[in-house]
Write a protein that holds these residues in place. Structure first.
Motif, mmCIF file in Angstrom:
data_model
loop_
_atom_site.group_PDB
_atom_site.id
_atom_site.type_symbol
_atom_site.label_atom_id
_atom_site.label_comp_id
_atom_site.label_asym_id
_atom_site.label_seq_id
_atom_site.Cartn_x
_atom_site.Cartn_y
_atom_site.Cartn_z
ATOM 1 N N GLN A 1 4.343 -10.786 0.973
ATOM 2 C CA GLN A 1 4.607 -11.274 -0.664
ATOM 3 C C GLN A 1 3.438 -10.805 -1.549
ATOM 4 O O GLN A 1 3.571 -10.711 -2.790
ATOM 5 C CB GLN A 1 5.009 -12.625 -0.752
ATOM 6 N N TRP A 2 2.195 -10.413 -0.908
ATOM 7 C CA TRP A 2 1.263 -10.283 -1.821
ATOM 8 C C TRP A 2 0.776 -8.513 -1.688
ATOM 9 O O TRP A 2 -0.173 -8.226 -2.139
ATOM 10 C CB TRP A 2 -0.180 -10.753 -1.260
ATOM 11 N N LEU A 3 1.768 -8.033 -0.792
ATOM 12 C CA LEU A 3 1.705 -6.418 -1.014
ATOM 13 C C LEU A 3 1.992 -5.729 -2.026
ATOM 14 O O LEU A 3 2.898 -6.110 -2.842
ATOM 15 C CB LEU A 3 2.354 -5.893 0.238
ATOM 16 N N ASP A 4 1.434 -4.498 -2.530
ATOM 17 C CA ASP A 4 1.800 -3.938 -3.596
ATOM 18 C C ASP A 4 3.229 -3.539 -3.653
ATOM 19 O O ASP A 4 3.822 -3.190 -2.310
ATOM 20 C CB ASP A 4 0.879 -2.705 -3.767
ATOM 21 N N LYS A 5 3.961 -3.528 -4.742
ATOM 22 C CA LYS A 5 5.561 -3.311 -4.478
ATOM 23 C C LYS A 5 5.904 -2.021 -3.956
ATOM 24 O O LYS A 5 7.045 -2.144 -3.143
ATOM 25 C CB LYS A 5 6.064 -3.500 -5.956
#
Length: 932
Positions: A142-146
């Protein structure tokens, strides 16, 4: 000891551990496995990933953990995951290798196709798995870049026959691109396992009553249980003063970490903050930042002793919540000081974007130099296809800009990027920020247009609370008038968007408002004696057609499309602008259809997809894909059309947008001729159109019904549907409706309706001067002509349509000619045309028309033998597509590049194809007729 024995034995996780063991076993056997572990923070996802990693004997393992502060940097997470695999980069085809190098900032070059980057990652993983199976672990997805999580989701959906396991861990919210992948829900431990775990960490024991109360309040969340010895005093434990409901939440656990951090020496806290703010975990960068701060690296030791962080080849926090706790434990001045040190320690040549991001976080107030650096970073991100990252850089640059006019410029630019990256809510917030600044009249026009565009998109998507689509036209027209004297190009586009809104509203719209919009557009474009741009000609053409009738507007529309075809080859910036303007696909498509120009339609739709992919424009790509799918549909390439429509739906879902009805998906169902399925799709689309005020969709469903019923030989129903479709002249497909009306009228002997349809078609197709238009007109004339003239008309229609790419109309004409020949007792000629029609329809997968041709052939005395795989019935859709491409002579690598799958997956599918078809070589594939 076995690898399983060496792996940690997790309490209460027997079923989860078994699932992970099975996953690895299946991957070892050569079948790709994908799994998403979902659950709240602290529930044990990371522990399960550690278990998986320790269990993976014989696997090559790569790992990345998303970091909240790194979410805005395009491809940051993907680059970290792939870094250990880049030793296999040389094995990739050159286009894929170049795309990956540009995306990762390792080389300069044109903006890489987002999907080519995905294919490159797919190929890289497949290459790395040749010698040994590959395990890819992605924690805190959920915290990876989009763009990284979207690319990995793309890869996960296309891995199949490679020995690869791709396992994600994500919280309940976030990483929406992973939705639909196999998922394992991770819940709190059972009461029994939770009691065991709590007792194992309570060295001095614990009262059973207090224990059971703690277990109940923590809901079995392992991290909350493990923190009990450190977060609850002996007095609380002895007296049972557990504070109900306040110590089991994520926030409470994090606050416990904050208290532990605050108990450390001040220099240690500063170094923990450095590690928390530096997402790469790079020891060299950490040491350089510590030196800038004047703090010895050894001062980190108390944090290591407390079990908060490990200093190894990578700095790693014992749990992701400790990172956020360390960051939040510091005051704002300390955070700025740390980011400043990290900015100074970061090489501006090797990593200018992360340096700019740290500098931005270090800024205490407006800073034009940092804002300019962020603008440069936005340009680089956009050149790599990272629109979301570009938007984030521009958003931060806006916050650091003091000059009111410059601030408004940057806010509007950021809002545009947010819109193009499919984040309309953030775009609206940025527009509100822009309005707080010093606005020029141009700014006001830009803001008005962008807001109107987003309302147009919302209405098309049918979002709750969205206006009816026709109601968006006045705002677009008003924006055009505001822009007209200040930004003429944007004004022309906005006039066109207002027209497009009316086109979508169609029969459910306001006819007077449509006329007023067309007149205003005509007045605006008529002021110029010269029209230098394609957009001017396009606007002039539509304005003339809508104000002057069907005999006007063709010349400027043709000039517009011809110039656009030239510009897509020479002006990438302009072509990409068309991609992100929501109305342009319908305008280009409608203009080409009105002109019966299949060649221009092919060129423009191909360019739309290419430029949308190159720019990574997720808001515009689904529209471009469906636009292109319509061209494949006309060419009888139904599988290709369906693939693009499905891809558009997948992208729309991954960007959390509502999905409007795909016009061409309804047409595809009608042409395929599966009655019950097509009728359900048509009825659902019609209901959706009524609900959203999209009258064009009602015209489209009437046309689709007429195609379906004509194909099934239910001509009375076809006549009713065609009459309804023809009750309003929807630009773009009204001529097709007239053709269906002509055929249904001919079959039901309604000469008056047929004559009316042909007269109307003469005004449109007859004036086109193209083989498509004149061929369709000749075919319609032939349906109603007497026997003395029908033969020549059918022959003319076939001759003309053979010179086009519109194979569905050619097949229809061969069918109707064959039917006429049979009734004229010319059986030999009838068999030839009916046989060709049957073969074409069967190859397309047009079941209704194919069956109609088969019945006619049988009536001529011809025995119709079904081919062994006439429509790929024994094969899956992908197997049939791969087999057809292989039969056309493409290599496995070329097939993989076209279909975005690995070469090994192509080989795996072909082995299955050979077994199913009972063949042994690729050459034999050339003798099979495939569904297109």
């Amino acid at each position: 000891m076995s690898s399983e024995g060496r792996a940690n034995n997790l309490r209460g996780r027997d079923s989860e551990c078994e699932a992970l063991r099975n996953l690895l076993d299946t991957a070892r056997s050569g079948s790709c496995q994908v799994l998403v572990l979902r659950g709240e923070a602290g529930v044990g996802k990371t522990a399960l990933l550690d278990y998986l990693s320790k269990l993976a004997a014989g696997f090559r393992c790569v790992h990345v953990a998303g970091v909240e502060s790194d979410m805005e940097l395009a491809f940051a997470g993907l680059q970290q995951l792939c870094a250990p695999l880049l030793d296999r980069l040389g094995e990739l085809p050159e286009p894929q290798r170049d795309a990956l190098n540009v995306a990762f900032g390792r080389a300069a070059g044109p903006t890489p196709d987002r999907f080519l980057v995905g294919l490159a990652v797919l190929s890289l993983m497949a290459a790395a798995a040749h010698g040994e199976p590959l395990l890819c672990i992605v924690d805190d997805a959920q915290w990876l870049d989009k763009v990284s999580v979207q690319t990995l989701a793309f890869v996960a959906r296309r891995l199949l026959a490679d020995p690869i396991a791709l396992v994600f861990a994500a919280r309940d919210t976030g990483a929406e691109a992973l939705a639909g992948l196999p998922e394992l829900r991770i819940e709190g431990l059972s009461d029994f396992a939770a009691r065991e775990l709590l007792e194992s960490v309570m060295v001095g024991g614990i009262d059973p009553v207090v224990r059971d109360r703690i277990v109940a309040e923590t809901r079995g969340v392992p991290l909350a249980l493990l923190q009990v010895p450190r977060s609850i005093s002996a007095t609380e434990l002895a007296g049972g003063f557990w504070i109900s409901g306040k110590r089991s939440s994520t926030a409470a656990i994090e606050q416990d970490f904050v208290r532990r951090i605050h108990s450390l020496p001040e220099p240690t806290q500063r170094l923990l903050l450095v590690a928390a703010a530096e997402p790469l975990g790079d020891p060299a960068l950490f040491l350089a930042a510590a030196a800038h701060l004047g703090i010895p690296a050894g001062d980190l030791a108390p944090a290591e002793s407390a079990g908060l962080i490990d200093f190894g080849p990578r700095l790693r926090f014992s749990h992701p919540l400790i990172r956020s706790a360390a960051y939040r434990a510091a005051d704002l001045d300390d955070r700025r000081r740390i980011h400043r040190a990290l900015a100074e320690a970061t090489d501006p040549r090797a990593d200018p974007d992360r340096r700019a991001w740290h500098a931005a976080n270090a800024a205490a107030g407006p800073d034009e130099s940092v804002a300019a650096e962020l603008e440069a970073s936005a340009d680089r991100a956009q050149s790599r296809g990272g629109l979301a990252a570009a938007a984030a850089f521009l958003e931060r640059a806006t916050a650091l800009t003091a000059d009111p006019a410059r601030r408004a410029d940057r806010a509007i630019a950021a809002a545009l990027a947010k819109r193009d990256a499919a984040d309309p809510e953030a775009a609206q917030q940025l527009l509100a920020i822009a309005e707080l600044g010093q606005l020029s009249d141009l700014h006001r026009g830009q803001i008005a247009r962008l807001r109107a565009q987003m309302e147009f998109v919302r209405s098309r998507a049918g979002e709750p609370g969205a206006p009816r689509i026709g109601d968006t036209a006045p705002a677009l027209l008003d924006a055009a008038k505001q822009l007209d004297p200040r930004d003429e190009y944007s004004a022309r586009e906005s006039y066109l968007e207002a027209i497009a809104a009316h086109l979508y509203a169609g029969r459910l719209g306001d006819a007077d408002a449509l006329q007023a919009t067309a007149e205003a557009a005509h007045a605006a474009v008529s002021r110029d004696s010269e029209l230098p741009r394609s957009v001017d000609h396009l606007l002039k053409g539509f304005a003339e057609r809508l104000t002057g009738g069907v005999t006007t507007g063709a010349a400027p529309l043709r000039v517009a499309l011809l110039r656009m075809c030239e510009q897509v080859q020479s002006n990438d910036k302009l072509a990409r602008r068309w991609v992100v303007v929501p109305a342009f696909p319908i305008l280009q498509e409608s203009a080409a259809h009105e002109l019966w120009e299949d060649t221009l339609l092919h060129q423009l739709s191909t360019a739309a997809v290419r430029h949308a992919r190159d720019a990574g424009a997720l808001a515009g790509l689904p529209r471009a894909l469906v636009y292109r799918a319509g061209v494949h549909l006309l060419a009888g390439e139904f599988v290709s059309a369906a693939t693009l429509i499905d891809e558009a739906g997948t992208i729309t879902a991954s960007t959390e947008n509502h999905t409007p009805v795909r016009y061409h998906s309804v047409l595809l169902d009608a042409w395929r001729g599966n009655g019950p399925d097509a009728i359900r799709a048509i009825e659902a689309a019609a209901a959706d159109g009524k609900a959203r005020g999209e009258g064009r969709l009602l015209g489209l469903t009437g046309y689709a019904s007429a195609v379906l019923y004509n194909g099934l030989g239910r001509y009375d129903e076809a006549l009713t549907a065609a009459r309804e479709a023809c009750s309003y002249p929807d630009l773009g497909f009204y001529g097709w409706c007239l053709y269906e009306l002509a055929e249904a009228a001919a079959r039901t002997d309604d000469r008056e309706a047929g004559a009316h349809a042909v007269r109307q078609l003469e005004e449109r197709a007859g004036a086109s001067g193209t083989d498509w238009g004149l061929g369709a007109l000749a075919g319609a004339h032939a349906l109603l002509a007497d026997d003395d003239h029908a033969d020549a008309l059918f022959t003319e229609a076939i001759d003309r349509l053979q010179r086009t790419t519109v194979k569905v109309h050619l097949a229809r004409t061969r069918l109707t000619y064959g039917e006429w020949l049979r009734r004229a007792n010319r059986r030999v000629d009838a068999r030839r045309h009916l046989g060709e029609a049957h073969e074409m329809f069967t190859g397309m997968g047009a079941q209704g028309f194919a069956e109609r041709a088969r019945r006619e052939l049988t009536a001529t005395g011809e025995k119709v033998r079904k081919p062994s795989v006439s429509s790929g019935a024994e094969l899956t859709a992908q197997e049939a597509q791969i087999a057809r491409l292989a039969g056309d002579g493409l290599t496995n690598q070329e097939i993989g590049a076209q279909l975005f799958i690995s070469t090994h997956t192509v080989e795996w599918h072909l082995r299955k194809v050979f077994v199913k078809l009972g063949i042994t070589s690729r050459r034999q594939l050339r003798t099979v007729a495939w569904a297109s």
